[in-house]
Scaffold this active site. Sequence first.
Site, mmCIF file in Angstrom:
data_model
loop_
_atom_site.group_PDB
_atom_site.id
_atom_site.type_symbol
_atom_site.label_atom_id
_atom_site.label_comp_id
_atom_site.label_asym_id
_atom_site.label_seq_id
_atom_site.Cartn_x
_atom_site.Cartn_y
_atom_site.Cartn_z
ATOM 1 N N GLN A 85 0.833 -1.203 0.000
ATOM 2 C CA GLN A 85 0.000 0.000 0.000
ATOM 3 C C GLN A 85 0.867 1.253 0.000
ATOM 4 O O GLN A 85 0.575 2.239 0.673
ATOM 5 C CB GLN A 85 -0.946 -0.017 1.205
ATOM 6 C CG GLN A 85 -2.005 -1.094 1.149
ATOM 7 C CD GLN A 85 -3.070 -0.824 0.093
ATOM 8 O OE1 GLN A 85 -3.122 0.251 -0.501
ATOM 9 N NE2 GLN A 85 -3.930 -1.805 -0.160
ATOM 10 N N HIS B 60 4.061 5.534 1.865
ATOM 11 C CA HIS B 60 2.889 4.731 2.196
ATOM 12 C C HIS B 60 1.632 5.562 1.977
ATOM 13 O O HIS B 60 1.584 6.747 2.319
ATOM 14 C CB HIS B 60 2.954 4.248 3.642
ATOM 15 C CG HIS B 60 2.106 3.041 3.892
ATOM 16 N ND1 HIS B 60 0.733 3.120 4.012
ATOM 17 C CD2 HIS B 60 2.416 1.725 4.010
ATOM 18 C CE1 HIS B 60 0.245 1.906 4.227
ATOM 19 N NE2 HIS B 60 1.239 1.040 4.222
ATOM 20 N N HIS B 61 0.615 4.928 1.392
ATOM 21 C CA HIS B 61 -0.584 5.671 1.004
ATOM 22 C C HIS B 61 -1.336 6.236 2.205
ATOM 23 O O HIS B 61 -2.134 7.176 2.072
ATOM 24 C CB HIS B 61 -1.521 4.777 0.188
ATOM 25 C CG HIS B 61 -2.315 5.511 -0.841
ATOM 26 N ND1 HIS B 61 -2.785 6.790 -0.649
ATOM 27 C CD2 HIS B 61 -2.730 5.151 -2.076
ATOM 28 C CE1 HIS B 61 -3.452 7.189 -1.713
ATOM 29 N NE2 HIS B 61 -3.439 6.218 -2.604
ATOM 30 N N CYS B 62 -1.107 5.700 3.403
ATOM 31 C CA CYS B 62 -1.790 6.253 4.573
ATOM 32 C C CYS B 62 -1.227 7.622 4.944
ATOM 33 O O CYS B 62 -1.834 8.359 5.726
ATOM 34 C CB CYS B 62 -1.717 5.307 5.769
ATOM 35 S SG CYS B 62 -0.064 5.093 6.462
#
Length: 453
Positions: A24, A140-142
Amino acid sequence: MRKLRQLTPHEVLFVGGETSTVYQHTSGLALLDASERPDFGFEAFRRHIEDRLRSIPQFRWRLHEVPLGLDLPYWVEDETFSFDHHIRRIAVPSPGDRKALGEVVSYLYSRHLDRSRPLWETWFIEGLADGQYGQFTKLHHCMMDGQGANQLGQVTCDFEPDAAPQKVDPAIAEARPGEIPNPWRESFNAALNLSGLAFRAGREIIDAVGRELWQRMTYRGRSQKSPPAPTATFNCEIGSERGFVFGSLSLADVKTVKKHFDVTVNDVVLALVGTSLRSYLLGRGELPDDSLRSSIAVSLRTDDDNEFSNKVTSASVTLATRLADPVQRLRAIAEESGRAKREARGGAKGFLEIVSILPPVLVNAMMSVVPAEQVPRITGINLIVSNVRGSPRPMYIAGARISAMYPMSIITPGGGINVTCISYMGNVDFGVTVEPRAFPDPWLLIDGLHEAL
């Protein structure tokens, strides 16, 4: 400005959806032309990155995860932070051409970011055949969405070779995470969120069913109901390795098509991807009878929103691959994409909204048990296509000019291809991430984009 900072429900997919084969993190490959900077090299690059990122505290935060994944993680300060863990170097093997570079980038991408540290790293790439250098960054996409990453680029890059650093918004520069929650508060927050899960799930179901009933009761709703997505050969299980190919198209040519047919740049991008995929799959005898469908990102940001965060939803749009005529394909895409964006911004529920009600442990379980070939029917999409607006002006890193930037993004089980592009300096730079076993000779997809335009 220290406060307890927990991930938002929109970000649950990015932590709960990570598995042994699903990454992700989003990434980007920038090509650096240092022909006018003989002093440019790894040390100059590292000093520049360190200098710019010191003013952004989010790059020193790590995730504190709740036991058993019963609640969303918290952002906390990494007390042992060191740039040594995040700024690295690597060389491309001979002959250093685009295929060799693509293989190195694929290798670097195909490793999880260490969740015990801040979730980013950047690689300085040497050995390119044309004397250029490369920068490959993993986020990281978060941490942020595509627009947030674009804003980050404006902080780490300059519009002049020796420009002074841009001033960082105080709301960003002064942000601080809270302390690690004590076990009692962490357990209380998790229990509180779990206790409301049934209510939130019921509300989402009622909302979705109500919208469906309204569509069925109106002629307009029936006529515009999206058809299901077919199952293509690349809607398959994925392994831990990735393939990556990249190339550029003229933005002026894309805008010529846009203006002639009175559509958007994103509509043209979708049509180019649909045409390239159609040609590739036809050549292999694998084109489904029904049109492929793409998930597109729909930004929920306002014009003055500059946060490094995720503010995006998604919508399903046809790629009209059953149509042989490229003009008919473009018109079909434009008609449906306009409607899908209006509905998404008006509160229509997409896949991300449904998933966001779940705790990470359930998202992870769902990712693990749903058969890959059923994903298109459940989500209504076959692949993801994203389009990010970049800078029309040349940008520089430590005095080296960025000549191109190619995004690399996420694929998941049931969706073995992701196409992401960014407009930069008169070009549209495409990065195509694939499951290698599903796309033999993926460079044909880049050739297909040129032919489509």
